[in-house]
Every structure is written in structure tokens, then in C-alpha cells.
Design a protein around this motif. Sequence first.
Motif, mmCIF file in Angstrom:
data_model
loop_
_atom_site.group_PDB
_atom_site.id
_atom_site.type_symbol
_atom_site.label_atom_id
_atom_site.label_comp_id
_atom_site.label_asym_id
_atom_site.label_seq_id
_atom_site.Cartn_x
_atom_site.Cartn_y
_atom_site.Cartn_z
ATOM 1 N N VAL A 193 0.600 -1.087 0.037
ATOM 2 C CA VAL A 193 -0.087 0.054 0.004
ATOM 3 C C VAL A 193 0.897 1.382 -0.048
ATOM 4 N N ASP A 194 1.585 1.457 1.025
ATOM 5 C CA ASP A 194 2.652 2.791 0.833
ATOM 6 C C ASP A 194 3.329 2.811 -0.493
ATOM 7 N N LYS A 195 3.811 1.820 -0.836
ATOM 8 C CA LYS A 195 4.631 1.807 -2.257
ATOM 9 C C LYS A 195 3.708 2.308 -3.356
ATOM 10 N N ILE A 196 2.479 1.882 -3.419
ATOM 11 C CA ILE A 196 1.512 1.995 -4.462
ATOM 12 C C ILE A 196 1.088 3.462 -4.504
ATOM 13 N N LEU A 197 1.095 3.959 -3.219
ATOM 14 C CA LEU A 197 0.549 5.425 -3.075
ATOM 15 C C LEU A 197 1.620 6.359 -3.191
ATOM 16 N N GLU A 198 2.822 5.852 -2.908
ATOM 17 C CA GLU A 198 4.046 6.778 -3.195
ATOM 18 C C GLU A 198 4.383 6.761 -4.722
ATOM 19 N N THR A 199 4.340 5.614 -5.201
ATOM 20 C CA THR A 199 4.591 5.792 -6.708
ATOM 21 C C THR A 199 3.565 6.310 -7.762
ATOM 22 N N ASN A 200 2.330 6.247 -7.266
ATOM 23 C CA ASN A 200 1.366 6.513 -8.019
ATOM 24 C C ASN A 200 0.571 8.075 -7.652
ATOM 25 N N LYS A 201 1.161 8.545 -6.497
ATOM 26 C CA LYS A 201 0.625 9.882 -5.939
ATOM 27 C C LYS A 201 -0.748 10.273 -6.290
ATOM 28 N N PRO A 202 -1.536 9.507 -5.980
ATOM 29 C CA PRO A 202 -3.141 10.109 -6.382
ATOM 30 C C PRO A 202 -3.532 11.404 -5.711
ATOM 31 N N ASP A 203 -4.532 11.918 -6.533
ATOM 32 C CA ASP A 203 -5.217 13.099 -6.037
ATOM 33 C C ASP A 203 -6.226 12.581 -5.056
ATOM 34 N N TYR A 204 -6.739 11.294 -5.281
ATOM 35 C CA TYR A 204 -8.018 10.624 -4.833
ATOM 36 C C TYR A 204 -7.792 9.109 -4.686
ATOM 37 N N VAL A 205 -8.262 8.614 -3.609
ATOM 38 C CA VAL A 205 -8.412 7.284 -3.189
ATOM 39 C C VAL A 205 -9.910 7.142 -3.158
ATOM 40 N N TYR A 206 -10.509 6.098 -4.127
ATOM 41 C CA TYR A 206 -11.929 5.716 -3.781
ATOM 42 C C TYR A 206 -11.996 4.162 -3.592
#
Length: 130
Positions: free
Chosen positions: A60-73
Motif C-alpha cells: 500500500v505505501d509503495k503504491i501510494l508513493e509511486t502513483n501519487k493519487p489526488d484521490y483514493v476511492y
Amino acid sequence: MNEEFKGRGLFVFSDPGGAKPILSLIKLKKLKNYKVFSDRNYSFYSDFGINVQRCTLHEVDKILETNKPDYVYTGTSYTSLIEKEFLFKAKKKKITTCSFIDHYTRYNERFLFKGDYVYPDKVFLTDEKA
């Protein structure tokens, strides 16, 4: 509702009750700038023509850091932790969060995480009754 989908999006679900509505939403809204993750694999993914990437809690941390989303749904599977982990980590990073509740039961339990509640910024329900 389109204001919720500005920028880079990350969609996360576990069970079919969240998967199908979320995949339908992406398709109907003709979203372009997004990625989809799940801890499970279902044959119906191909019906939507949307790439769903497998992931684990440890990613999860890696996915958020790599993708840098503006929103998570997310979906709200109460039998899985993946959606809650994404909600928790996204909120810590001040990322806008939204969740879809696909069933009329156990609303609060769907957001109980590590002994506390982690609620999204916005919640979407199936209908007015919910």
C-alpha cells in the motif's frame, strides 16, 4: 459527481459487491487518469476492459508513493483489510478519500481498522434508503 474524479485516481476493492460498481463507475464516467487495485482476482474483470492490478497490504505505501493519487476511492468489504489500509494511509497523506458502501449492513464495521474507525471524506450509498 465529476468533481470527485479530478486528477489521478486510485480505485481499490476486494469483494464483488464493491468491484462491479466501481468498475462500472470508471467505465460510465469514461475516466482516463486512474489505476485499479485489488487483493483478489475475478473472471468478470475482463467484462469491463479495465486493468485491475493485484496487491497486498504490504504494498500500500509503495503504491501510494509511486502513483501519487489526488484521490483514493474504495469499496467497503468488511471481510478484507485492503480497502481500510488504503483509506488509513491515504488520509495520513492528506489525500482525498471516497468509499462506496454496497450493502445495508454493518456500516461502522466496514470502517473499523486496528481498533479505531477510519472514515473517508465522502461516502456513496446504493440508494436513498441506505
